[in-house]
Scaffold this active site. Structure first.
Site, short mmCIF file in Angstrom:
data_model
loop_
_atom_site.label_atom_id
_atom_site.label_comp_id
_atom_site.label_asym_id
_atom_site.label_seq_id
_atom_site.Cartn_x
_atom_site.Cartn_y
_atom_site.Cartn_z
N GLU A 1 0.82 -1.21 0.00
CA GLU A 1 0.00 0.00 0.00
C GLU A 1 0.85 1.26 0.00
OE1 GLU A 1 -2.94 -0.07 -0.77
OE2 GLU A 1 -3.28 -2.21 -0.46
N TYR B 1 -7.40 5.97 3.31
CA TYR B 1 -7.34 4.91 2.29
C TYR B 1 -6.49 3.74 2.78
CZ TYR B 1 -5.66 1.90 -1.20
OH TYR B 1 -5.33 0.74 -1.82
N ASP C 1 -9.79 5.26 -3.48
CA ASP C 1 -8.57 5.69 -4.16
C ASP C 1 -8.95 6.28 -5.51
OD1 ASP C 1 -9.33 3.44 -5.60
OD2 ASP C 1 -7.26 3.01 -6.16
N CYS D 1 -12.88 0.29 -15.98
CA CYS D 1 -13.32 1.68 -15.87
C CYS D 1 -12.09 2.59 -15.98
CB CYS D 1 -14.07 1.90 -14.56
SG CYS D 1 -15.12 3.37 -14.56
N CYS E 1 -16.95 -0.27 -21.29
CA CYS E 1 -18.28 -0.52 -20.71
C CYS E 1 -18.88 -1.84 -21.19
CB CYS E 1 -19.21 0.63 -21.02
SG CYS E 1 -18.65 2.20 -20.32
#
Length: 344
Positions: free
Chosen positions: A46, A131, A149, A203, A210
């Site tokens: 992270e 986050y 995020d 995305c 899509c």
DNA sequence: AAAGCGGGGCC
DNA sequence: GGCCCAGCTTT
């Protein structure tokens, strides 16, 4: 637009969770930090991934090198700052490495080597914001804690056609509320992972795919054909141009370095500046541009005569023993490597 | 609320 | 060239 107006609360949310998670079960990638439940291994990922692409962390070996050098809290806590920066060098945002290092010391000294499972305690650790805290708690312990995020902001912004800018306080508040509302109580780990995976592969920031999206039927922007207008963001400030000249001083196969002052690349080493060096009398070796924060820097590298070396504080490094070099800012490392090759 | 903080990969 | 990235801290 309120969630209640868009979706009839409960049923649609359940559908969204189910579609997303089942898509993830088929399409989720198997990253090293997804194979483990070790909060240390997860937090390392992270921290490295803050504002940094997965491909960089993985393909250029940063994650593997770090875990090899510092496999546990204990080894990291016992390292020196220079060792930590050496392994981190090239990744950027060097405070992240120091925060991780300080966290390791807090975990070993104050928490008996066990990472806390309480959100407020995690948030109190250096370099860990909302986050990252949610990421570790959900990924390591499967706690139902939301994350938000860049990927998830983009997804929600499109699904709910959010008009507020996603990097302003108002927009962020709205997005965090969505993250809380949509998050399931059970299997938050899969849900959070799935959202990020969706943002990363479907995305997309440019034109989203899509046709392949498991939740496109629930997405307002996709339905309306306006995905390219979302997310809304603040205007970017254009970079300020500036110039920087540095010198390569060579003596007995060694190069002279000074240490970075100020807040930028703090703790790293660099080629000395040439403020008082008459560059017209020196040979220019190479010139290139790089970007740092909001600046676009034209860097000129000169081969300088030793008599121009006035700087006192510094070190000499062996040109042909790269493994002995201290942590260097990327542009200076490149310049030295270029000189080293050209010289042979 | 805004600025500062790296570097690279991709268009 | 500009854009964006598994953000956080400081001012």
């Amino acid at each position: 637009m309120d969630l209640e107006e868009t979706w009839d609360q409960y049923e649609t949310i359940k559908t969204f969770q189910r579609l997303l998670i089942s898509w993830y079960r088929k399409n989720g990638r198997d990253y090293p930090w997804r194979k483990t439940r070790d909060p240390y291994a997860i937090l390392v990922s992270e921290m490295m991934l803050q504002q940094t692409r997965i491909a960089v962390v993985l393909n250029r070996g940063f994650y593997a090198r770090w875990m090899n050098a510092f496999p546990t809290w204990t080894e990291l806590a016992g390292a020196t700052e220079e060792e930590v920066l050496t392994v981190w060098q090239g990744l950027g945002y060097y405070n992240r490495a120091r925060y991780l290092w300080r966290t390791a010391q807090i975990i070993t000294h104050d928490y008996g080597g066990k990472f806390p499972q309480n959100l407020n305690e995690v948030l109190a650790l250096p370099g860990i914001g909302r986050y990252s805290a949610g990421a570790v708690l959900s990924f390591a312990f499967d706690q139902s804690v939301p994350i938000l995020d860049g990927n998830i902001k983009r997804i929600f912004s499109r699904i709910f056609v959010i008009e507020e800018r996603i990097d302003d306080y108002i927009g962020e508040k709205k997005l965090w509320t969505l993250a809380e509302t949509l998050l399931p109580t059970l299997d938050a780990r899969s849900f959070n992972s799935a959202l990020m995976e969706l943002g990363q592969t479907i995305c997309l920031p440019g034109t989203p795919l899509c046709a392949s999206c498991p939740v496109s039927s629930l997405c307002m922007a996709s339905t309306l054909g306006v995905t390219n207008f979302y997310p809304k963001k603040r205007e970017k400030i254009h970079p300020t141009l500036c110039e920087e000249t540095v010198a390569i001083f060579e003596k007995d196969g060694q190069i002279f370095l000074t240490q970075e002052g100020g807040s930028r690349r703090r703790g790293l080493w660099r080629l000395p500046g040439t403020s008082d060096l008459d560059t017209s009398k020196s040979r220019e070796l190479i010139e290139f541009s790089y970007s740092i924060t909001r600046y676009r820097v034209r860097l000129r590298v000169f081969l300088a005569d030793l008599q121009h070396l006035t700087e006192q504080n510094g070190i000499w490094i062996p040109l042909n023993a790269q493994e002995q070099w201290p942590p260097l800012g990327a542009p200076y490392r490149k310049a030295i490597e270029y000189y080293s090759q050209q010289r042979d």
